[in-house]
Write a protein that holds these residues in place. Sequence first.
Motif, PDB file in Angstrom:
ATOM      1  N   ASP A  56       0.764  -1.180  -0.197  1.00 44.86           N
ATOM      2  CA  ASP A  56       0.023  -0.124  -0.049  1.00 44.86           C
ATOM      3  C   ASP A  56       0.841   1.168  -0.022  1.00 44.86           C
ATOM      4  OD1 ASP A  56      -2.646   1.010   2.219  1.00 44.86           O
ATOM      5  OD2 ASP A  56      -2.117   1.703   0.011  1.00 44.86           O
ATOM      6  N   ASN A  58      -0.403   4.511   1.613  1.00 45.36           N
ATOM      7  CA  ASN A  58      -0.540   5.251   2.813  1.00 45.36           C
ATOM      8  C   ASN A  58      -0.519   4.445   4.081  1.00 45.36           C
ATOM      9  OD1 ASN A  58      -1.336   7.866   3.561  1.00 45.36           O
ATOM     10  ND2 ASN A  58      -3.519   7.612   3.491  1.00 45.36           N
ATOM     11  N   MET A  59       0.549   4.372   4.814  1.00 46.95           N
ATOM     12  CA  MET A  59       0.684   3.657   5.896  1.00 46.95           C
ATOM     13  C   MET A  59       1.435   4.711   7.038  1.00 46.95           C
ATOM     14  SD  MET A  59       2.152   0.116   4.456  1.00 46.95           S
ATOM     15  CE  MET A  59       3.220   0.752   3.703  1.00 46.95           C
ATOM     16  N   THR A  87      -5.313   2.798  -2.859  1.00 47.57           N
ATOM     17  CA  THR A  87      -6.437   3.522  -3.372  1.00 47.57           C
ATOM     18  C   THR A  87      -5.986   4.790  -3.988  1.00 47.57           C
ATOM     19  OG1 THR A  87      -6.392   4.948  -1.122  1.00 47.57           O
ATOM     20  CG2 THR A  87      -7.752   3.017  -1.301  1.00 47.57           C
ATOM     21  N   GLU A  88      -4.621   5.112  -3.723  1.00 48.28           N
ATOM     22  CA  GLU A  88      -4.088   6.511  -4.438  1.00 48.28           C
ATOM     23  C   GLU A  88      -3.797   6.187  -5.855  1.00 48.28           C
ATOM     24  OE1 GLU A  88      -3.003   9.386  -2.732  1.00 48.28           O
ATOM     25  OE2 GLU A  88      -2.891   8.597  -0.517  1.00 48.28           O
ATOM     26  N   GLY A  89      -4.754   6.791  -6.992  1.00 51.21           N
ATOM     27  CA  GLY A  89      -4.874   6.374  -8.209  1.00 51.21           C
ATOM     28  C   GLY A  89      -4.537   7.486  -9.140  1.00 51.21           C
ATOM     29  N   SER A  90      -4.033   8.727  -8.543  1.00 46.07           N
ATOM     30  CA  SER A  90      -3.736   9.768  -9.537  1.00 46.07           C
ATOM     31  C   SER A  90      -2.650   9.384 -10.273  1.00 46.07           C
ATOM     32  CB  SER A  90      -3.465  11.046  -8.684  1.00 46.07           C
ATOM     33  OG  SER A  90      -2.109  11.128  -8.135  1.00 46.07           O
ATOM     34  N   GLU A  91      -2.729  10.030 -11.531  1.00 45.01           N
ATOM     35  CA  GLU A  91      -1.610   9.842 -12.621  1.00 45.01           C
ATOM     36  C   GLU A  91      -0.243  10.180 -11.975  1.00 45.01           C
ATOM     37  OE1 GLU A  91      -3.065   7.898 -15.353  1.00 45.01           O
ATOM     38  OE2 GLU A  91      -0.930   8.557 -15.868  1.00 45.01           O
ATOM     39  N   ASP A  92      -0.238  11.510 -11.070  1.00 44.55           N
ATOM     40  CA  ASP A  92       0.925  11.947 -10.686  1.00 44.55           C
ATOM     41  C   ASP A  92       1.601  10.883  -9.350  1.00 44.55           C
ATOM     42  OD1 ASP A  92       2.010  13.661  -8.056  1.00 44.55           O
ATOM     43  OD2 ASP A  92       2.611  14.460 -10.037  1.00 44.55           O
ATOM     44  N   LYS A  93       0.747  10.092  -8.902  1.00 45.57           N
ATOM     45  CA  LYS A  93       1.166   9.154  -7.870  1.00 45.57           C
ATOM     46  C   LYS A  93       1.777   7.820  -8.628  1.00 45.57           C
ATOM     47  CE  LYS A  93       0.857  10.354  -3.512  1.00 45.57           C
ATOM     48  NZ  LYS A  93       0.034  11.766  -3.425  1.00 45.57           N
ATOM     49  N   LYS A 108      -7.006  -0.016  -5.766  1.00 46.59           N
ATOM     50  CA  LYS A 108      -8.199  -0.351  -5.033  1.00 46.59           C
ATOM     51  C   LYS A 108      -9.400   0.514  -5.415  1.00 46.59           C
ATOM     52  CE  LYS A 108      -5.468  -1.354  -0.933  1.00 46.59           C
ATOM     53  NZ  LYS A 108      -5.173  -0.812   0.557  1.00 46.59           N
TER      54      LYS A 108
ATOM     55  N   ASN B  97     -11.329   3.948   3.284  1.00 47.26           N
ATOM     56  CA  ASN B  97     -10.021   4.133   2.654  1.00 47.26           C
ATOM     57  C   ASN B  97     -10.408   4.021   1.188  1.00 47.26           C
ATOM     58  OD1 ASN B  97      -7.217   5.061   2.825  1.00 47.26           O
ATOM     59  ND2 ASN B  97      -6.973   2.713   2.510  1.00 47.26           N
ATOM     60  N   MET B  98     -10.717   2.893   0.892  1.00 47.72           N
ATOM     61  CA  MET B  98     -10.971   2.769  -0.625  1.00 47.72           C
ATOM     62  C   MET B  98     -12.259   3.796  -1.188  1.00 47.72           C
ATOM     63  SD  MET B  98     -10.675  -1.124  -1.142  1.00 47.72           S
ATOM     64  CE  MET B  98     -11.810  -2.077   0.092  1.00 47.72           C
ATOM     65  N   GLY B 101     -10.389   7.199  -1.323  1.00 42.94           N
ATOM     66  CA  GLY B 101      -9.205   7.212  -2.374  1.00 42.94           C
ATOM     67  C   GLY B 101      -9.440   7.255  -3.805  1.00 42.94           C
ATOM     68  N   HIS B 102     -10.555   6.334  -3.816  1.00 44.29           N
ATOM     69  CA  HIS B 102     -11.352   6.053  -5.268  1.00 44.29           C
ATOM     70  C   HIS B 102     -12.125   7.455  -5.670  1.00 44.29           C
ATOM     71  CE1 HIS B 102     -12.638   3.611  -8.533  1.00 44.29           C
ATOM     72  NE2 HIS B 102     -13.750   3.515  -8.121  1.00 44.29           N
ATOM     73  N   SER B 105      -9.313   9.910  -6.778  1.00 43.17           N
ATOM     74  CA  SER B 105      -8.575   9.547  -7.926  1.00 43.17           C
ATOM     75  C   SER B 105      -9.307  10.018  -9.068  1.00 43.17           C
ATOM     76  CB  SER B 105      -8.526   7.932  -7.887  1.00 43.17           C
ATOM     77  OG  SER B 105      -9.717   7.246  -8.278  1.00 43.17           O
ATOM     78  N   ASP B 108      -8.340  14.138  -9.025  1.00 40.87           N
ATOM     79  CA  ASP B 108      -7.230  14.562  -8.541  1.00 40.87           C
ATOM     80  C   ASP B 108      -5.959  14.095  -9.442  1.00 40.87           C
ATOM     81  OD1 ASP B 108      -5.057  14.101  -5.456  1.00 40.87           O
ATOM     82  OD2 ASP B 108      -5.346  15.699  -6.664  1.00 40.87           O
ATOM     83  N   GLU B 109      -5.984  14.294 -10.772  1.00 39.73           N
ATOM     84  CA  GLU B 109      -4.814  13.970 -11.516  1.00 39.73           C
ATOM     85  C   GLU B 109      -3.548  14.404 -11.074  1.00 39.73           C
ATOM     86  OE1 GLU B 109      -4.986  11.557 -14.124  1.00 39.73           O
ATOM     87  OE2 GLU B 109      -7.018  11.261 -13.684  1.00 39.73           O
ATOM     88  N   GLN B 110      -3.519  15.671 -10.472  1.00 44.84           N
ATOM     89  CA  GLN B 110      -2.167  15.974 -10.200  1.00 44.84           C
ATOM     90  C   GLN B 110      -1.695  15.388  -8.859  1.00 44.84           C
ATOM     91  OE1 GLN B 110      -1.112  17.684 -12.578  1.00 44.84           O
ATOM     92  NE2 GLN B 110      -2.869  17.373 -13.610  1.00 44.84           N
ATOM     93  N   GLY B 111      -2.339  14.669  -8.166  1.00 42.36           N
ATOM     94  CA  GLY B 111      -1.815  14.089  -6.906  1.00 42.36           C
ATOM     95  C   GLY B 111      -1.892  15.189  -5.935  1.00 42.36           C
ATOM     96  N   ILE B 117      -4.984   8.641   7.796  1.00 41.78           N
ATOM     97  CA  ILE B 117      -5.142   7.009   8.045  1.00 41.78           C
ATOM     98  C   ILE B 117      -6.573   6.935   8.775  1.00 41.78           C
ATOM     99  CG2 ILE B 117      -4.387   5.325   9.436  1.00 41.78           C
ATOM    100  CD1 ILE B 117      -2.189   6.293   7.500  1.00 41.78           C
TER     101      ILE B 117
END
Lengths: 142, 154
Positions: A56, A58-59, A87-93, A108, B97-98, B101-102, B105, B108-111, B117
Amino acid sequence: MAFNVLIVDDSASMRAVIKKVIRVSGFRVGKYHEAGDGIQALEILSAEWIDLVLTDINMPRMNGLELVRQINADEMLRSIPVVMVTTEGSEDKIKQAQALGASGYIKKPFLPEDIKMTLSRMMGEEVEDEIVHEEEYETGDF
Amino acid sequence: MRSSMRKNMKLAISDVLETMFFQAVQFVEEPLSIAEWFSGNESLNIARLEFAGPVCGAYYLWVPSGLAAVMTANFLGLSEDGIDDQQQADTIKEALNMIGGHMLSHFDEQGAYQLGIPEMLARQEGMAPVGREAGEIFLCETDVMRLAAEIRLQ
């Protein structure tokens, strides 16, 4: 050939799910190891033979990106493929993870096929086309 | 922004609950508060997940114990009898969390956003403070029970 897998996630439930999905995908796994964060993962990597890491991002204590960076910086560890399951799915990540040395990326929520296809690619393993259904999956829609 | 936020959040809730927990979700568009949505007597699992970025805030998820047990059983592939409170809490936190994050995503293309937590809350911690408007509320029904989600911006 069986390979040893390290699953890194602060959620014990998610680690159990990933382990289960790998098992029913038909991969020959010798040993499963689990860690709740990057620091624990590095401790396991220094003590055990690991062929594949799924982590993962984010921990607490040490996140997955820092873990990838440290694995890639270590001569003994850098050949181990690391797959982000997050879950972090951005293009940047995704680009950030790749730049740090990640070999694959699974977002996820995921289907078992996502894990299966990525692991097939990573490990060069051919597995059967159908997911093997264990008894506990009979009521599920995997 | 509000309509795209609601659309993305509904998509995230549906995707996560259907893919990982095998729960089909129907959204109910009624002007109810979270407290009004639940009968008041059921035991609720409440999780919070903070996020930071150009806009800061938190996601909340309310899941009655009965539904939490079903979700956990489905997630882990176990029978409901063999599930403990820790596994349920872990599952609810991972669900949030999912979802969070989903949802991020999708836009938030730029992250630019960071997720915290997830943590479990006591019931009174999960309710919006008196005198403060609740955030964007999502009222849901599954085959088993109701659940709810919320996005609160700072």
